[in-house]
Design a protein around this motif. Structure first.
Motif, PDB file in Angstrom:
ATOM      1  N   MET A   1       0.842  -1.175   0.000  1.00 40.02           N
ATOM      2  CA  MET A   1       0.000   0.000   0.000  1.00 40.02           C
ATOM      3  C   MET A   1       0.888   1.238   0.000  1.00 40.02           C
ATOM      4  SD  MET A   1      -3.061   1.008   2.605  1.00 40.02           S
ATOM      5  CE  MET A   1      -4.206  -0.084   1.816  1.00 40.02           C
ATOM      6  N   SER A   2       0.480   2.240  -0.701  1.00 36.78           N
ATOM      7  CA  SER A   2       1.272   3.469  -0.772  1.00 36.78           C
ATOM      8  C   SER A   2       1.274   4.182   0.576  1.00 36.78           C
ATOM      9  CB  SER A   2       0.692   4.400  -1.836  1.00 36.78           C
ATOM     10  OG  SER A   2      -0.557   4.907  -1.410  1.00 36.78           O
ATOM     11  N   GLU A   3       2.244   5.066   0.756  1.00 36.03           N
ATOM     12  CA  GLU A   3       2.343   5.849   1.998  1.00 36.03           C
ATOM     13  C   GLU A   3       1.046   6.575   2.288  1.00 36.03           C
ATOM     14  OE1 GLU A   3       4.325   7.256   5.384  1.00 36.03           O
ATOM     15  OE2 GLU A   3       5.259   6.031   3.853  1.00 36.03           O
ATOM     16  N   SER A   4       0.474   7.221   1.280  1.00 33.10           N
ATOM     17  CA  SER A   4      -0.773   7.962   1.513  1.00 33.10           C
ATOM     18  C   SER A   4      -1.924   7.008   1.809  1.00 33.10           C
ATOM     19  CB  SER A   4      -1.108   8.856   0.319  1.00 33.10           C
ATOM     20  OG  SER A   4      -1.334   8.068  -0.833  1.00 33.10           O
ATOM     21  N   GLY A   5      -1.922   5.818   1.194  1.00 27.66           N
ATOM     22  CA  GLY A   5      -2.956   4.827   1.491  1.00 27.66           C
ATOM     23  C   GLY A   5      -2.863   4.336   2.921  1.00 27.66           C
ATOM     24  N   ALA A   6      -1.632   4.106   3.396  1.00 26.16           N
ATOM     25  CA  ALA A   6      -1.422   3.674   4.778  1.00 26.16           C
ATOM     26  C   ALA A   6      -1.834   4.779   5.742  1.00 26.16           C
ATOM     27  CB  ALA A   6       0.033   3.283   5.000  1.00 26.16           C
ATOM     28  N   ASP A   7      -1.519   6.020   5.403  1.00 27.77           N
ATOM     29  CA  ASP A   7      -1.910   7.149   6.249  1.00 27.77           C
ATOM     30  C   ASP A   7      -3.429   7.281   6.314  1.00 27.77           C
ATOM     31  OD1 ASP A   7       0.742   7.759   6.721  1.00 27.77           O
ATOM     32  OD2 ASP A   7       0.808   9.398   5.276  1.00 27.77           O
ATOM     33  N   THR A   8      -4.087   7.121   5.179  1.00 24.42           N
ATOM     34  CA  THR A   8      -5.548   7.203   5.134  1.00 24.42           C
ATOM     35  C   THR A   8      -6.158   6.102   5.985  1.00 24.42           C
ATOM     36  OG1 THR A   8      -5.511   8.190   2.938  1.00 24.42           O
ATOM     37  CG2 THR A   8      -7.561   7.131   3.609  1.00 24.42           C
ATOM     38  N   ARG A   9      -5.644   4.889   5.860  1.00 20.16           N
ATOM     39  CA  ARG A   9      -6.146   3.766   6.649  1.00 20.16           C
ATOM     40  C   ARG A   9      -5.931   4.029   8.136  1.00 20.16           C
ATOM     41  NH1 ARG A   9      -3.165  -1.139   5.156  1.00 20.16           N
ATOM     42  NH2 ARG A   9      -1.690  -0.379   6.678  1.00 20.16           N
ATOM     43  N   ALA A  10      -4.761   4.522   8.516  1.00 16.66           N
ATOM     44  CA  ALA A  10      -4.464   4.802   9.919  1.00 16.66           C
ATOM     45  C   ALA A  10      -5.411   5.864  10.467  1.00 16.66           C
ATOM     46  CB  ALA A  10      -3.009   5.239  10.083  1.00 16.66           C
ATOM     47  N   ARG A  12      -8.390   6.521   9.407  1.00 13.76           N
ATOM     48  CA  ARG A  12      -9.723   5.901   9.485  1.00 13.76           C
ATOM     49  C   ARG A  12      -9.824   5.043  10.747  1.00 13.76           C
ATOM     50  NH1 ARG A  12     -10.073   2.775   4.776  1.00 13.76           N
ATOM     51  NH2 ARG A  12     -10.318   4.740   3.691  1.00 13.76           N
ATOM     52  N   TYR A  13      -8.808   4.213  11.009  1.00 20.85           N
ATOM     53  CA  TYR A  13      -8.801   3.403  12.223  1.00 20.85           C
ATOM     54  C   TYR A  13      -8.875   4.291  13.460  1.00 20.85           C
ATOM     55  CZ  TYR A  13      -7.253  -0.788   9.623  1.00 20.85           C
ATOM     56  OH  TYR A  13      -7.153  -1.857   8.777  1.00 20.85           O
ATOM     57  N   PHE A  14      -8.090   5.368  13.469  1.00 22.14           N
ATOM     58  CA  PHE A  14      -8.095   6.289  14.607  1.00 22.14           C
ATOM     59  C   PHE A  14      -9.502   6.834  14.846  1.00 22.14           C
ATOM     60  CE2 PHE A  14      -7.940  10.468  16.484  1.00 22.14           C
ATOM     61  CZ  PHE A  14      -7.081  10.291  17.559  1.00 22.14           C
ATOM     62  N   TRP A  15     -10.149   7.300  13.796  1.00 26.10           N
ATOM     63  CA  TRP A  15     -11.478   7.883  13.924  1.00 26.10           C
ATOM     64  C   TRP A  15     -12.476   6.863  14.460  1.00 26.10           C
ATOM     65  CZ3 TRP A  15     -16.542   7.627  12.853  1.00 26.10           C
ATOM     66  CH2 TRP A  15     -17.281   8.790  13.000  1.00 26.10           C
ATOM     67  N   TRP A  39      -3.626   6.268  19.094  1.00 27.29           N
ATOM     68  CA  TRP A  39      -2.633   6.058  18.030  1.00 27.29           C
ATOM     69  C   TRP A  39      -1.820   4.789  18.301  1.00 27.29           C
ATOM     70  CZ3 TRP A  39      -3.202   7.488  13.426  1.00 27.29           C
ATOM     71  CH2 TRP A  39      -3.753   8.736  13.102  1.00 27.29           C
ATOM     72  N   ASN A  40      -1.563   4.484  19.580  1.00 32.37           N
ATOM     73  CA  ASN A  40      -0.873   3.231  19.908  1.00 32.37           C
ATOM     74  C   ASN A  40      -1.728   2.028  19.528  1.00 32.37           C
ATOM     75  OD1 ASN A  40       1.464   4.434  20.881  1.00 32.37           O
ATOM     76  ND2 ASN A  40       0.703   4.538  22.973  1.00 32.37           N
ATOM     77  N   MET A  41      -3.041   2.122  19.714  1.00 34.96           N
ATOM     78  CA  MET A  41      -3.947   1.052  19.286  1.00 34.96           C
ATOM     79  C   MET A  41      -3.897   0.884  17.771  1.00 34.96           C
ATOM     80  SD  MET A  41      -7.342   1.712  21.535  1.00 34.96           S
ATOM     81  CE  MET A  41      -7.225   2.323  23.200  1.00 34.96           C
ATOM     82  N   VAL A  42      -3.880   2.003  17.055  1.00 36.87           N
ATOM     83  CA  VAL A  42      -3.796   1.957  15.592  1.00 36.87           C
ATOM     84  C   VAL A  42      -2.510   1.262  15.159  1.00 36.87           C
ATOM     85  CG1 VAL A  42      -3.575   3.371  13.493  1.00 36.87           C
ATOM     86  CG2 VAL A  42      -5.266   3.987  15.246  1.00 36.87           C
ATOM     87  N   ALA A  43      -1.399   1.595  15.797  1.00 38.44           N
ATOM     88  CA  ALA A  43      -0.116   0.968  15.461  1.00 38.44           C
ATOM     89  C   ALA A  43      -0.168  -0.534  15.727  1.00 38.44           C
ATOM     90  CB  ALA A  43       1.007   1.609  16.271  1.00 38.44           C
ATOM     91  N   PHE A  44      -0.802  -0.935  16.819  1.00 39.02           N
ATOM     92  CA  PHE A  44      -0.951  -2.356  17.129  1.00 39.02           C
ATOM     93  C   PHE A  44      -1.776  -3.060  16.056  1.00 39.02           C
ATOM     94  CE2 PHE A  44      -3.359  -5.822  19.110  1.00 39.02           C
ATOM     95  CZ  PHE A  44      -2.320  -6.621  19.527  1.00 39.02           C
ATOM     96  N   ILE A  45      -2.900  -2.476  15.684  1.00 35.13           N
ATOM     97  CA  ILE A  45      -3.752  -3.063  14.641  1.00 35.13           C
ATOM     98  C   ILE A  45      -2.975  -3.192  13.333  1.00 35.13           C
ATOM     99  CG2 ILE A  45      -5.777  -2.640  13.169  1.00 35.13           C
ATOM    100  CD1 ILE A  45      -7.066  -1.341  15.696  1.00 35.13           C
ATOM    101  N   ASP A  46      -2.204  -2.170  13.001  1.00 34.76           N
ATOM    102  CA  ASP A  46      -1.437  -2.180  11.757  1.00 34.76           C
ATOM    103  C   ASP A  46      -0.419  -3.318  11.718  1.00 34.76           C
ATOM    104  OD1 ASP A  46      -0.940  -0.887   9.208  1.00 34.76           O
ATOM    105  OD2 ASP A  46       1.004  -0.318  10.059  1.00 34.76           O
ATOM    106  N   ARG A  47       0.155  -3.663  12.849  1.00 33.14           N
ATOM    107  CA  ARG A  47       1.182  -4.712  12.917  1.00 33.14           C
ATOM    108  C   ARG A  47       0.617  -6.088  13.240  1.00 33.14           C
ATOM    109  NH1 ARG A  47       6.434  -3.315  14.106  1.00 33.14           N
ATOM    110  NH2 ARG A  47       6.788  -5.423  13.386  1.00 33.14           N
ATOM    111  N   LEU A  48      -0.646  -6.171  13.599  1.00 39.28           N
ATOM    112  CA  LEU A  48      -1.256  -7.401  14.075  1.00 39.28           C
ATOM    113  C   LEU A  48      -1.053  -8.588  13.136  1.00 39.28           C
ATOM    114  CD1 LEU A  48      -2.903  -8.549  16.403  1.00 39.28           C
ATOM    115  CD2 LEU A  48      -4.966  -7.833  15.215  1.00 39.28           C
TER     116      LEU A  48
END
Length: 70
Positions: A1-10, A12-15, A39-48
């Motif tokens: 996924m592109s950097e902007s796609g990852a940022d958008t997903r992050a 969205r998860y945060f919201w 944001w720590n939860m988002v990082a955890f989900i991203d690495r899960l």
């Protein structure tokens, strides 16, 4: 996924974590958790998906004295 796609997903998860999703069973967590914690939860989900079962166990283990959400 592109950097902007990852940022958008992050974002969205945060919201979703902070505000919940009405009528879905996903509660809002914003009242009990500050933005840094979310944001720590988002990082955890991203690495899960990259975690081994052992790594997941280590990261989610709680001490005997811990209770409730942290």
């Amino acid at each position: 996924m592109s950097e902007s796609g990852a940022d958008t997903r992050a974002r969205r998860y945060f919201w979703v974590i902070k505000h919940g999703v009405k009528a879905s069973g996903m509660p809002t967590w914003g009242a009990g958790h500050d933005d840094e914690r979310i944001w720590n939860m988002v990082a955890f989900i991203d690495r899960l998906s990259e975690l081994s079962p052992q790594q997941y166990q280590i990261l989610t283990a709680r001490g005997d004295q811990e209770t409730g959400h942290h």
